[in-house]
Design an enzyme around this catalytic site. Structure first.
Site, mmCIF file in Angstrom:
data_model
loop_
_atom_site.group_PDB
_atom_site.id
_atom_site.type_symbol
_atom_site.label_atom_id
_atom_site.label_comp_id
_atom_site.label_asym_id
_atom_site.label_seq_id
_atom_site.Cartn_x
_atom_site.Cartn_y
_atom_site.Cartn_z
ATOM 1 N N ALA A 57 31.644 70.129 34.560
ATOM 2 C CA ALA A 57 32.424 69.025 34.008
ATOM 3 C C ALA A 57 31.982 68.662 32.598
ATOM 4 O O ALA A 57 32.806 68.315 31.747
ATOM 5 C CB ALA A 57 32.316 67.806 34.924
ATOM 6 N N ASP A 76 33.092 61.176 39.909
ATOM 7 C CA ASP A 76 33.006 61.290 41.374
ATOM 8 C C ASP A 76 32.019 62.408 41.683
ATOM 9 O O ASP A 76 32.361 63.451 42.239
ATOM 10 C CB ASP A 76 34.382 61.593 41.962
ATOM 11 C CG ASP A 76 34.377 61.540 43.485
ATOM 12 O OD1 ASP A 76 33.458 60.936 44.059
ATOM 13 O OD2 ASP A 76 35.304 62.115 44.109
ATOM 14 N N GLU A 131 36.467 67.308 46.971
ATOM 15 C CA GLU A 131 37.105 67.117 48.279
ATOM 16 C C GLU A 131 38.561 66.692 48.159
ATOM 17 O O GLU A 131 39.317 66.763 49.127
ATOM 18 C CB GLU A 131 36.336 66.119 49.124
ATOM 19 C CG GLU A 131 36.371 64.695 48.635
ATOM 20 C CD GLU A 131 35.565 63.761 49.522
ATOM 21 O OE1 GLU A 131 36.149 63.202 50.460
ATOM 22 O OE2 GLU A 131 34.354 63.590 49.289
#
Length: 346
Positions: A177, A194, A125
């Protein structure tokens, strides 16, 4: 923190409650107007447990879509403003997202003596990157999110993060990731998790395991490096879902581990983060305030030295659970948060 509305359903709400002692004649007179008003209201419902839901009154559903990995919605709520929903879980709202993102980002960067490079796992985001880029010492931020559609969606609709996405300090990578960090030749001063909550069948629970922390995250930290991750609900009734396990797992990998919490109103719960390093976290409130003044552009809304220090003081119930926790998070022995894909717009 990035994840969707599994199935959107719009229905009208027209329930009328009968309460003992209520003025029946007045209620009957008001009923048509009350019923008309309630029929006009639409709701977003998030299922927290089999017998517990949270409901948020809506102005509108601004956008709904799906990617290869997740389902996504942007809704406009009456109380919390615009809210991002991923896989049936509320990720952030414009009214209080600063609590989550300031708590996630600024503690590890402030405790680090001179953070220059940061790797963000997830964060599609853009809010985590926005907060990192406020630090004057930082000159490179790598944000790696697996979902191109989520990133494009947020870059289009979350106007508050447009400057972060446009920054020449930000390197945006669309990839898993774990794979990206494992193959990277670069080391980082701070690594941030996150990530979406660990839900069964979700894309992220493997990134909360001891193996991942020990063999992939820790070797990619520079000397005096700091790792931080969001760690799920941390309330009196919810902290045993994953918070205590994530904390204990990191204690098996790093010498110094700190758990801290904050209440996030739109989550209707206390939320937890865990910070870890092989060097002690030794700053006091005054020293933290001095670093905030010297290092960060603009004013923080939520965090200062005093509130950061106090956030590490846990209530008795949570403290005892974390102290006695024995579970270590592995792929074969994982804990999950309830509710994947159970949200609906009603």
């Amino acid at each position: 923190m990035v994840g969707a509305v599994q199935e959107g359903i719009v229905r009208e709400m027209n329930g009328v409650f009968d309460v003992n002692g209520f003025d029946y004649d007045n209620a009957m007179a008001m009923a048509p107007k009350q019923q008309q008003r309630e029929e006009e209201i639409k709701w977003y419902e998030e299922e927290i447990d089999d017998d517990l839901k949270l409901c948020y009154a809506l102005n509108s559903v601004l956008h709904r879509g799906a990617s290869k990995y997740q389902e996504i919605a942007l809704i406009d709520t009456k109380h919390f403003g615009k809210a991002l929903i991923i896989d049936g879980k509320m990720q952030s709202t414009e009214v209080d997202e600063f609590i989550y993102h300031e708590s996630l980002i600024h503690p590890p960067l402030l405790f680090h003596p001179n953070p220059k490079t940061v790797f963000i796992m997830g964060g599609g985001e853009g809010s985590a990157a926005r907060e990192v880029l406020r630090h004057k010492t930082v000159h490179r931020v790598v944000m790696c999110d697996i979902d191109q559609e989520v990133v494009d969606f947020c870059r289009t609709y979350l106007t508050v993060n447009w400057d972060a996405f446009a920054s020449d300090k930000l390197c945006l990578i669309i990839n898993d990731a774990r794979a990206e960090l494992e193959k990277s030749r670069e080391k980082f001063d701070v690594i941030v998790g996150d990530l979406a909550d660990p839900v069964e069948g979700g894309p992220c629970y493997q990134l909360y395991t001891k193996c991942f922390y020990q063999h992939i995250v820790k070797p990619k930290l520079n000397d005096r490096g700091v790792f931080v991750t969001q760690a799920g609900p941390a309330g009196v009734l919810t902290h045993k879902e994953v918070f205590s396990s994530i904390y204990n797992t990191l204690r098996h990998v790093f010498k110094y581990v700190i758990a801290y919490t904050a209440h996030v109103p739109s989550f209707a719960d206390t939320w937890g983060w865990v910070m870890a390093s092989d060097y002690p976290f030794s700053l006091n409130a005054q020293q933290i305030n001095e670093r905030i003044k010297d290092r960060i552009d603009g004013e923080l809304v939520y965090l200062n030295g005093e509130s950061l220090i106090s956030s590490t003081t846990l209530n008795k119930s949570v403290y005892q659970s974390l102290s006695s926790e024995t579970h270590v998070y592995t792929e074969d022995d994982a804990r999950f948060i309830y509710g994947h894909g159970r949200a609906r717009c009603a």
